[in-house]
Design a protein around this motif. Structure first.
Motif, PDB file in Angstrom:
ATOM      1  N   TYR A 254       0.823  -1.203   0.000  1.00 43.39           N
ATOM      2  CA  TYR A 254       0.000   0.000   0.000  1.00 43.39           C
ATOM      3  C   TYR A 254       0.859   1.257   0.000  1.00 43.39           C
ATOM      4  O   TYR A 254       0.518   2.261  -0.625  1.00 43.39           O
ATOM      5  CB  TYR A 254      -0.933   0.022   1.210  1.00 43.39           C
ATOM      6  N   ARG A 255       1.962   1.197   0.713  1.00 43.73           N
ATOM      7  CA  ARG A 255       2.828   2.380   0.739  1.00 43.73           C
ATOM      8  C   ARG A 255       3.368   2.698  -0.653  1.00 43.73           C
ATOM      9  O   ARG A 255       3.597   3.859  -0.992  1.00 43.73           O
ATOM     10  CB  ARG A 255       3.979   2.166   1.734  1.00 43.73           C
ATOM     11  N   LEU A 256       3.568   1.662  -1.457  1.00 43.15           N
ATOM     12  CA  LEU A 256       4.049   1.876  -2.818  1.00 43.15           C
ATOM     13  C   LEU A 256       3.045   2.637  -3.669  1.00 43.15           C
ATOM     14  O   LEU A 256       3.417   3.457  -4.507  1.00 43.15           O
ATOM     15  CB  LEU A 256       4.340   0.541  -3.498  1.00 43.15           C
ATOM     16  N   VAL A 257       1.767   2.349  -3.493  1.00 41.30           N
ATOM     17  CA  VAL A 257       0.747   2.917  -4.381  1.00 41.30           C
ATOM     18  C   VAL A 257       0.013   4.101  -3.780  1.00 41.30           C
ATOM     19  O   VAL A 257      -0.868   4.665  -4.413  1.00 41.30           O
ATOM     20  CB  VAL A 257      -0.279   1.836  -4.802  1.00 41.30           C
ATOM     21  N   SER A 258       0.353   4.504  -2.556  1.00 45.05           N
ATOM     22  CA  SER A 258      -0.355   5.614  -1.922  1.00 45.05           C
ATOM     23  C   SER A 258       0.470   6.899  -1.888  1.00 45.05           C
ATOM     24  O   SER A 258      -0.008   7.925  -1.416  1.00 45.05           O
ATOM     25  CB  SER A 258      -0.762   5.235  -0.494  1.00 45.05           C
ATOM     26  N   GLY A 259       1.704   6.852  -2.385  1.00 46.01           N
ATOM     27  CA  GLY A 259       2.540   8.039  -2.399  1.00 46.01           C
ATOM     28  C   GLY A 259       2.234   8.936  -3.585  1.00 46.01           C
ATOM     29  O   GLY A 259       1.307   8.673  -4.372  1.00 46.01           O
ATOM     30  N   PRO A 260       3.005  10.012  -3.758  1.00 52.64           N
ATOM     31  CA  PRO A 260       2.828  10.906  -4.908  1.00 52.64           C
ATOM     32  C   PRO A 260       2.948  10.119  -6.211  1.00 52.64           C
ATOM     33  O   PRO A 260       3.736   9.177  -6.306  1.00 52.64           O
ATOM     34  CB  PRO A 260       3.981  11.908  -4.752  1.00 52.64           C
ATOM     35  N   PRO A 261       2.171  10.500  -7.227  1.00 50.83           N
ATOM     36  CA  PRO A 261       2.178   9.739  -8.488  1.00 50.83           C
ATOM     37  C   PRO A 261       3.565   9.541  -9.082  1.00 50.83           C
ATOM     38  O   PRO A 261       3.866   8.469  -9.623  1.00 50.83           O
ATOM     39  CB  PRO A 261       1.297  10.598  -9.404  1.00 50.83           C
ATOM     40  N   GLU A 262       4.423  10.569  -8.965  1.00 52.79           N
ATOM     41  CA  GLU A 262       5.742  10.452  -9.572  1.00 52.79           C
ATOM     42  C   GLU A 262       6.628   9.438  -8.865  1.00 52.79           C
ATOM     43  O   GLU A 262       7.654   9.014  -9.398  1.00 52.79           O
ATOM     44  CB  GLU A 262       6.441  11.826  -9.585  1.00 52.79           C
ATOM     45  N   GLN A 263       6.233   9.034  -7.636  1.00 51.68           N
ATOM     46  CA  GLN A 263       7.024   8.070  -6.882  1.00 51.68           C
ATOM     47  C   GLN A 263       6.454   6.651  -6.964  1.00 51.68           C
ATOM     48  O   GLN A 263       7.025   5.723  -6.412  1.00 51.68           O
ATOM     49  CB  GLN A 263       7.122   8.504  -5.421  1.00 51.68           C
ATOM     50  N   ARG A 264       5.323   6.506  -7.629  1.00 52.12           N
ATOM     51  CA  ARG A 264       4.701   5.196  -7.721  1.00 52.12           C
ATOM     52  C   ARG A 264       5.365   4.370  -8.815  1.00 52.12           C
ATOM     53  O   ARG A 264       5.563   4.868  -9.925  1.00 52.12           O
ATOM     54  CB  ARG A 264       3.210   5.334  -8.036  1.00 52.12           C
ATOM     55  N   PRO A 265       5.699   3.114  -8.521  1.00 46.04           N
ATOM     56  CA  PRO A 265       6.286   2.272  -9.573  1.00 46.04           C
ATOM     57  C   PRO A 265       5.266   1.996 -10.670  1.00 46.04           C
ATOM     58  O   PRO A 265       4.077   1.870 -10.410  1.00 46.04           O
ATOM     59  CB  PRO A 265       6.676   0.999  -8.826  1.00 46.04           C
TER      60      PRO A 265
END
Length: 216
Positions: free
Chosen positions: A76-87
């Protein structure tokens, strides 16, 4: 309506609706994992692949809830951050996390029902997943749910050892060998032998392997 009739549909939402009422908690969890397995090559980030693997182990009681929940939180931490930081691709990562958490975290809190049956959050995620990847969803459903009973005489030592090895090692390339062993044991059910030999998708929860091992 027979199980074969149920699986004749090609729309994953229709298949799911016909099967959901009799779906065990284990099968519900493994179905979501199977969808992620069907899209495995699209999940490049190791945390997401770890989440899928842990969810699969959790469905079969091979790891505890604490380990499972922590892995889902990492995802969840991967997909809940700023869009530019999402894999990337984000939609696939989000799909995987929603699918894994939707059942694993909510099913046990809904009186044994699937989340969408009680309006719980995450209930729509499986519907979203089916719409996003309908072919993968149909493949996953058809692998986990079939329509044949299993004659105890088919469960020879060879058949049982093969089924156990396939399940333990996720060695689904051995399914045609299992079909040969089943024939030698007297199995003449076309749907069983075809499922073993067809060049299709298989995952933990496969109805033939589960049936031979007595898993529900």
């Amino acid at each position: 309506m027979t199980a074969a009739d149920q699986l004749a549909a090609t729309d994953p939402a229709t298949l799911f609706a016909r099967l959901v009422a009799d779906m065990s908690e284990r099968k519900a969890r493994l179905l979501r994992v199977a969808l992620a397995r069907a899209l495995w090559d699209e999940f490049k980030h190791p945390e997401l692949r770890d989440a899928i693997t842990v969810a699969e182990r959790y469905a079969d009681g091979e790891c505890g809830e604490e380990e499972y929940v922590e892995q889902v939180r990492r995802g969840y931490r991967l997909v809940s951050g700023p869009p530019e930081q999402r894999p990337a691709p984000f939609v696939h990562l989000q799909l995987a996390i929603n699918s894994l958490s939707g059942t694993g975290l909510l099913l046990g809190r809904c009186g044994g029902k699937l989340p969408h049956e009680v309006g719980a959050p995450g209930g729509g995620n499986w519907q979203d997943a089916m719409g996003h990847a309908p072919a993968a969803a149909v493949a996953a459903i058809r692998d986990l749910f079939g329509g044949s009973s299993f004659d105890p005489r088919w469960r020879t030592e060879t058949v049982t050892l093969l089924a156990e090895g396939i399940y333990r090692d996720r060695a689904f390339d051995r399914m045609p060998i299992l079909a040969d062993a089943l024939e030698e044991a007297g199995c003449d059910r076309a749907e069983v032998l075809v499922h073993c030999r067809e060049d299709g998708f298989h995952a933990r929860g496969c109805w033939v392997v589960d049936g031979l091992l007595g898993k529900g």
